[in-house]
Design an enzyme around this catalytic site. Structure first.
Site, PDB file in Angstrom:
ATOM      1  N   GLU A 114       0.772  -1.147   0.051  1.00  0.00           N
ATOM      2  CA  GLU A 114      -0.233   0.122   0.103  1.00  0.00           C
ATOM      3  C   GLU A 114       0.843   1.203   0.063  1.00  0.00           C
ATOM      4  O   GLU A 114       0.506   2.448   0.281  1.00  0.00           O
ATOM      5  CB  GLU A 114      -1.072  -0.131   1.312  1.00  0.00           C
ATOM      6  CG  GLU A 114      -0.426  -0.111   2.388  1.00  0.00           C
ATOM      7  CD  GLU A 114      -1.591  -0.294   3.749  1.00  0.00           C
ATOM      8  OE1 GLU A 114      -2.035   1.011   3.881  1.00  0.00           O
ATOM      9  OE2 GLU A 114      -1.630  -1.277   4.202  1.00  0.00           O
TER      10      GLU A 114
ATOM     11  N   CYS B  62      -3.417  -4.200   4.135  1.00  0.00           N
ATOM     12  CA  CYS B  62      -2.444  -5.079   4.617  1.00  0.00           C
ATOM     13  C   CYS B  62      -2.681  -6.597   4.445  1.00  0.00           C
ATOM     14  O   CYS B  62      -1.834  -7.411   4.732  1.00  0.00           O
ATOM     15  CB  CYS B  62      -2.143  -5.150   6.323  1.00  0.00           C
ATOM     16  SG  CYS B  62      -1.769  -3.404   6.894  1.00  0.00           S
TER      17      CYS B  62
ATOM     18  N   SER C  55     -10.868   0.668  14.374  1.00  0.00           N
ATOM     19  CA  SER C  55     -10.002  -0.248  13.592  1.00  0.00           C
ATOM     20  C   SER C  55      -9.544  -1.396  14.347  1.00  0.00           C
ATOM     21  O   SER C  55      -9.577  -2.696  13.908  1.00  0.00           O
ATOM     22  CB  SER C  55      -8.751   0.581  13.083  1.00  0.00           C
ATOM     23  OG  SER C  55      -8.077  -0.527  12.226  1.00  0.00           O
TER      24      SER C  55
ATOM     25  N   HIS D 290      -1.491 -10.811  11.792  1.00  0.00           N
ATOM     26  CA  HIS D 290      -1.174  -9.579  11.301  1.00  0.00           C
ATOM     27  C   HIS D 290      -0.728  -8.660  12.518  1.00  0.00           C
ATOM     28  O   HIS D 290      -1.565  -8.543  13.539  1.00  0.00           O
ATOM     29  CB  HIS D 290      -2.113  -8.915  10.422  1.00  0.00           C
ATOM     30  CG  HIS D 290      -2.003  -7.386  10.234  1.00  0.00           C
ATOM     31  ND1 HIS D 290      -0.710  -7.097   9.495  1.00  0.00           N
ATOM     32  CD2 HIS D 290      -2.679  -6.353  10.507  1.00  0.00           C
ATOM     33  CE1 HIS D 290      -0.888  -5.516   9.515  1.00  0.00           C
ATOM     34  NE2 HIS D 290      -1.927  -5.340  10.161  1.00  0.00           N
TER      35      HIS D 290
ATOM     36  N   SER E 123      -7.132  -3.487   6.280  1.00  0.00           N
ATOM     37  CA  SER E 123      -8.313  -2.531   6.700  1.00  0.00           C
ATOM     38  C   SER E 123      -9.142  -2.330   5.428  1.00  0.00           C
ATOM     39  O   SER E 123      -8.492  -2.282   4.285  1.00  0.00           O
ATOM     40  CB  SER E 123      -7.576  -1.145   7.223  1.00  0.00           C
ATOM     41  OG  SER E 123      -7.313  -1.274   8.556  1.00  0.00           O
TER      42      SER E 123
END
Length: 382
Positions: free
Chosen positions: A79, A111, A201, A233, A304
């Site tokens: 990203e 991610c 988040s 993660h 996300s």
């Protein structure tokens, strides 16, 4: 036919900022960073290292001449892309000298993209068992100086060679995945930094973990007892620990918590590397842990926006013999930045007006680095 991870390695730039120094500069309690977030240091990239060079530096240490000829699929998950059109994978393919008769693409889903690349690669190898696929996760995590996300920054890349009859870990074919359209973390084209709703988040990360973990168990009939380790993660290590606690108790499964500590060793000192964070955690577990061949590892990937996936793999006989041996040496050789040097490095930027920019590369020791911007093109050292 088994398909999975045949080789794996990572690269992180040669500079770091200690959380104690950041806490002092920001008038914060250092425990907020080292205990509350679970982070000790964060990697800092010089202007000469970008998504492409870090990716190539991660891959060059694991690939043989035979690999370069057999690879016919290169996927970059990132990203932190350097171009809105041209895939960074083509530059990586060139820098590494991979067989020209190959596909090279770049994938983006926060991610999660590297995991998507791995699953795509598995299908490709199933159809072409004599070939190999190179999946690279490469990112620079930046939230801005004095921002709430500053202590969860980092930089690095993980390179993964997917092949038939893998020597490190075979991947199972029973993943569970989940998607929802949410805005917990995003970066519009006009912004240099991401927008993030931190608490939201974190809640979504855990919701996606619960959804995919439970779906996986329902579909496979497996239970937690079938796993020797769970990896996550890791934007910061404390979030992974909170998720582990959702499904395991330290009194009944202390081994899972011990292996979690092994699995976050490098993450604590490198920081958040977005797409590569899960796989940096896997490397930590394989190198610092003592799992036996035949051990099953669960992996939770989250991007996300959002996509989550829970999948698993089984360690192969002699897997330790095929791990990269110099990761710790690379980490130990990094230079500690003062807060002044960190902020100065942070504020250096590439030109945006198309003029000619020659970079100072006198301190570069990595095989690949960015030399200049010329005619709107990035020129790399090969």
């Amino acid at each position: 036919m088994k398909i999975g991870i045949d080789k794996i390695g990572f690269y992180s730039p040669g500079y770091f900022l200690d959380m104690a120094d950041l806490a002092t500069a920001r008038n914060a309690d250092v425990n907020k960073y080292t205990i509350g977030l679970g982070q000790d240091r964060m990697a800092m990239p010089p202007i000469t290292q970008d998504t492409i060079t870090m990716a190539a530096n991660a891959a060059v240490g694991i690939l043989s001449e035979e690999d370069l000829e057999a690879i016919d699929l290169v996927i970059l998950g990132t990203e932190s892309g350097t171009d809105q059109s041209k895939a960074g994978a083509t530059a990586i393919h060139h820098l590494l000298g991979i067989n020209p008769y190959a596909r090279a693409i770049e994938m983006k889903q926060a991610c999660y993209a590297a995991t998507a690349g791995i699953q795509l690669a598995k299908g490709h190898i199933a159809l072409n068992p004599t070939k190999k696929a190179l999946i690279i996760a490469s990112d620079i995590s930046k939230y801005g100086l004095n921002s709430g996300g500053e202590p969860t920054q980092g930089a690095g890349a993980v390179a993964i060679l997917i092949a038939a009859n893998p020597r490190i870990m075979s991947l199972d074919n029973d993943a569970a995945y989940f998607t929802d359209d949410i805005l917990d973390f995003w970066r519009p084209n006009y912004s240099d930094y991401a927008f993030v709703d931190g608490q939201y988040s974190n809640e979504q990360y855990q919701r996606f973990f619960e959804a995919t973990f439970n779906r996986y168990m329902e579909d496979t009939g497996r239970t937690l007892d079938d796993f020797n380790a769970l990896t996550f993660h890791i934007p910061y290590t404390k979030l992974g620990l909170k998720s582990l606690r959702m499904v395991a108790d330290i009194d009944t499964r202390p081994d899972l918590f011990e292996n979690f500590n092994h699995a976050t060793y490098y993450n604590r000192t490198v920081g958040n590397i977005y797409t590569g964070s899960l796989y940096l955690s896997l490397i930590s577990l394989l190198e610092k842990g003592s799992l036996a061949a035949g051990s099953r590892i669960g992996l939770f990937s989250y991007g996300s926006g959002a996509v989550g996936e829970f999948f698993s793999g089984v360690l192969e006989d002699g897997y330790k013999d095929h791990l990269v041996s110099d990761h710790q040496t690379m980490i130990d050789a990094r230079k500690r930045l003062s807060i002044h040097a960190y902020e100065a490095m942070y504020n250096v930027s590439l030109i945006k007006d198309g003029s000619h920019q020659i970079l100072d590369t006198t301190h570069e020791t990595s095989p690949f680095y960015l030399k200049e911007i010329k005619h709107h093109k990035r020129v790399y050292n090969k």
